[in-house]
Design a protein around this motif. Structure first.
Motif, PDB file in Angstrom:
ATOM      1  N   ARG A  34     -11.369  37.632  97.847  1.00  0.00           N
ATOM      2  CA  ARG A  34     -10.158  37.322  98.618  1.00  0.00           C
ATOM      3  C   ARG A  34      -9.850  35.830  98.539  1.00  0.00           C
ATOM      4  N   GLU A  38      -6.574  33.827  97.260  1.00  0.00           N
ATOM      5  CA  GLU A  38      -5.863  32.907  98.153  1.00  0.00           C
ATOM      6  C   GLU A  38      -5.758  31.513  97.538  1.00  0.00           C
ATOM      7  N   LEU A  96      -6.659  45.872  94.002  1.00  0.00           N
ATOM      8  CA  LEU A  96      -5.538  46.430  94.765  1.00  0.00           C
ATOM      9  C   LEU A  96      -5.835  47.835  95.250  1.00  0.00           C
ATOM     10  N   ASN A 127      -4.258  53.791  94.446  1.00  0.00           N
ATOM     11  CA  ASN A 127      -4.852  54.081  95.756  1.00  0.00           C
ATOM     12  C   ASN A 127      -6.038  55.047  95.689  1.00  0.00           C
ATOM     13  N   GLU A 130     -10.553  51.636  98.593  1.00  0.00           N
ATOM     14  CA  GLU A 130     -10.091  50.582  99.492  1.00  0.00           C
ATOM     15  C   GLU A 130      -9.841  49.279  98.725  1.00  0.00           C
ATOM     16  N   ALA A 131      -8.710  48.670  98.992  1.00  0.00           N
ATOM     17  CA  ALA A 131      -8.333  47.423  98.328  1.00  0.00           C
ATOM     18  C   ALA A 131      -9.014  46.226  98.994  1.00  0.00           C
ATOM     19  N   VAL A 133      -7.635  43.021  98.182  1.00  0.00           N
ATOM     20  CA  VAL A 133      -6.481  42.141  98.394  1.00  0.00           C
ATOM     21  C   VAL A 133      -5.238  42.976  98.669  1.00  0.00           C
ATOM     22  N   SER A 134      -4.334  42.404  99.416  1.00  0.00           N
ATOM     23  CA  SER A 134      -3.085  43.094  99.746  1.00  0.00           C
ATOM     24  C   SER A 134      -2.105  42.999  98.579  1.00  0.00           C
ATOM     25  N   GLN A 135      -1.131  43.873  98.587  1.00  0.00           N
ATOM     26  CA  GLN A 135      -0.085  43.843  97.557  1.00  0.00           C
ATOM     27  C   GLN A 135       0.680  42.520  97.619  1.00  0.00           C
ATOM     28  N   GLU A 136       0.907  41.996  98.833  1.00  0.00           N
ATOM     29  CA  GLU A 136       1.622  40.732  98.992  1.00  0.00           C
ATOM     30  C   GLU A 136       0.862  39.579  98.345  1.00  0.00           C
ATOM     31  N   TRP A 138      -1.417  39.835  95.952  1.00  0.00           N
ATOM     32  CA  TRP A 138      -1.394  40.117  94.503  1.00  0.00           C
ATOM     33  C   TRP A 138      -0.067  39.622  93.908  1.00  0.00           C
TER      34      TRP A 138
END
Length: 168
Positions: A34, A38, A96, A127, A130-131, A133-136, A138
């Motif tokens: 993560r 970031e 993802l 899907n 479990e991801a 990182v979020s799609q946002e 990414w």
């Protein structure tokens, strides 16, 4: 069948013991993944990210797999974080929650030299697990990657306009 076949799960995941060997989050390594996303989203280069992780003494994926799970990787990858290690994490859709398979192939069954297939030839099932990182996040990293690539193309074209072939 949706079975996960790689020898080991990507950094940040472990293979589950269920029939499909679905990746499950490794609670120790996932925060590092993560953080890598970031840092890249904030504009840091993969080289700088690798330098930061090395300075903090965070084990690279190969060393982590060896020390935590006893999984031996390639000898040349047993040292420090590198641009390639960071970059491969940033481009892997597994983070993802998607399972991407058949992205690589070999020349033949006799010649094991691998090459990356065109994106349209690979298979991605969305899907499946479990991801991390979020799609946002990414998408933000993709924007940063695109802007860096755009800046490099602009610099190259300006140098060409100026007639400075040696600098290109």
């Amino acid at each position: 069948e949706g079975k996960y076949h790689p020898r080991k799960a990507p950094y940040g995941y472990v293979k589950s013991t269920d029939e499909k060997k679905t990746p499950i989050i490794d609670e120790e390594a996932a925060p590092v993944v993560r953080r890598i996303f970031e840092m890249r989203a904030s504009g840091l280069s993969p080289h700088k990210i690798a330098d930061i992780l090395n300075a903090e003494g965070i084990l690279n994926p190969s060393r982590y797999s060896l020390e935590k799970y006893g999984i031996v990787g390639r000898k040349e990858n047993m040292g420090l974080w590198s641009f390639c290690a960071v970059n491969s994490i940033l481009k892997n859709p597994t983070y993802l929650g998607h399972m991407a398979q058949q992205r690589w192939s070999s020349v033949s069954y006799k010649n094991h030299k691998r090459y990356k297939k065109d994106k349209s030839e690979g298979i991605t099932v969305r899907n499946t697990h479990e991801a991390i990182v979020s799609q946002e996040l990414w998408d933000k990293v993709r924007e940063v990657e695109e802007s860096v690539a755009h800046d490099q193309r602009l610099r190259r074209s300006r140098l060409l306009e100026q007639g400075d072939q040696a600098a290109v």
